[in-house]
Design a protein around this motif. Structure first.
Motif, PDB file in Angstrom:
ATOM      1  N   MET A 106      66.659   4.202 -18.173  1.00  0.00           N
ATOM      2  CA  MET A 106      67.136   4.849 -19.387  1.00  0.00           C
ATOM      3  C   MET A 106      67.893   3.887 -20.296  1.00  0.00           C
ATOM      4  SD  MET A 106      68.447   8.427 -17.758  1.00  0.00           S
ATOM      5  CE  MET A 106      67.335   9.385 -16.737  1.00  0.00           C
ATOM      6  N   GLN A 107      68.197   2.704 -19.785  1.00  0.00           N
ATOM      7  CA  GLN A 107      68.889   1.712 -20.603  1.00  0.00           C
ATOM      8  C   GLN A 107      67.938   1.161 -21.660  1.00  0.00           C
ATOM      9  OE1 GLN A 107      70.572  -1.247 -18.020  1.00  0.00           O
ATOM     10  NE2 GLN A 107      71.748   0.240 -16.841  1.00  0.00           N
ATOM     11  N   GLU A 108      68.501   0.798 -22.791  1.00  0.00           N
ATOM     12  CA  GLU A 108      67.688   0.332 -23.903  1.00  0.00           C
ATOM     13  C   GLU A 108      68.123  -1.060 -24.344  1.00  0.00           C
ATOM     14  OE1 GLU A 108      68.315   3.367 -26.843  1.00  0.00           O
ATOM     15  OE2 GLU A 108      66.587   4.528 -26.151  1.00  0.00           O
ATOM     16  N   GLU A 109      67.190  -1.740 -25.017  1.00  0.00           N
ATOM     17  CA  GLU A 109      67.487  -3.018 -25.643  1.00  0.00           C
ATOM     18  C   GLU A 109      66.829  -3.030 -27.014  1.00  0.00           C
ATOM     19  OE1 GLU A 109      65.891  -6.156 -23.351  1.00  0.00           O
ATOM     20  OE2 GLU A 109      63.807  -5.547 -23.585  1.00  0.00           O
ATOM     21  N   VAL A 110      67.372  -3.849 -27.912  1.00  0.00           N
ATOM     22  CA  VAL A 110      66.831  -3.929 -29.266  1.00  0.00           C
ATOM     23  C   VAL A 110      65.882  -5.110 -29.353  1.00  0.00           C
ATOM     24  CG1 VAL A 110      67.356  -4.209 -31.706  1.00  0.00           C
ATOM     25  CG2 VAL A 110      68.888  -2.875 -30.247  1.00  0.00           C
ATOM     26  N   ASP A 111      64.633  -4.841 -29.725  1.00  0.00           N
ATOM     27  CA  ASP A 111      63.623  -5.874 -29.871  1.00  0.00           C
ATOM     28  C   ASP A 111      62.954  -5.706 -31.227  1.00  0.00           C
ATOM     29  OD1 ASP A 111      61.789  -7.910 -29.400  1.00  0.00           O
ATOM     30  OD2 ASP A 111      60.361  -6.551 -28.446  1.00  0.00           O
TER      31      ASP A 111
END
Length: 204
Positions: A106-111
């Motif tokens: 559920m963790q997100e990263e910005v790409d």
């Protein structure tokens, strides 16, 4: 912890992130137009895993072997642009992810200015006993969220001649063999294609 307890806690965790798994009870999670949907067969029972596959899993140090789902592949599952196998949360026969793994997915990263789920890589084995690594993510599809086998799914599907309309069976297990632990994750999958002949399920 009992299996039912793990399933309940994992679904509660998904719900805490705003992931409603019950909103679309009258629609299939693939989010395709109804006129294009295939009439899905109702499974009367769980098909046993092929003996050779089970033996290979045991040789991999596999434990906690359990069925995840049986489903008919939809067009979206073989759409190369989508590049994923949908694993609907509401159709899980057994929860395979731990609370920690669900939280990781559920963790997100910005790409490139987009927010993307990080996911995790896991080992997968097919009916021909070929082993590979595939991505596992938790995606937003339509108005809900579901697990997906993503990265390398197209290659895996092509290697196993999987097409829209095919019936497949997905199993999960844990491996104690370091050779099959990917980035510290011991979660693994096994996938086989089913052949339907006069209402009887046989492995191809």
């Amino acid at each position: 912890m009992a299996q039912s307890g793990v399933l309940s806690k994992t679904l509660d965790l998904i719900s805490s992130f705003g992931l409603d798994t019950n909103k679309r009870k009258n629609r299939d999670c693939d989010d395709e137009p109804r006129r294009k949907r295939r009439r899905e067969m109702v499974f009367s029972s769980t098909v046993e895993m092929p003996a050779a596959l089970r033996q290979r899993i045991e040789a991999m140090g596999g434990t906690d072997v359990q069925i995840v789902m049986q489903k008919q592949l939809q067009e979206s599952d073989r759409n190369k642009n989508h590049g994923r196998l949908l694993i609907p949360t509401k159709k899980l026969m057994n929860e395979f992810a731990t609370e920690e793994e669900a939280e990781l997915m559920m963790q997100e990263e910005v790409d490139r200015r987009r927010r993307m789920r990080i996911g995790m890589e896991v080992a997968i084995i097919d009916a021909a006993l070929r082993e590979s690594v595939i991505g596992l993510k938790l995606w937003k599809i339509g108005s809900g969220h579901n697990y997906c086998l993503a990265s390398q799914w197209n290659s895996f599907a092509e290697q196993n001649s999987l097409e829209s309309g095919d019936y497949i069976q997905l199993w999960s297990f844990r491996s104690n063999n370091n050779a099959f632990i990917v980035n510290g994750h011991n979660l693994c999958f096994a996938l086989v294609k089913l052949d339907i002949s006069e209402g009887i399920f046989n492995f191809i």
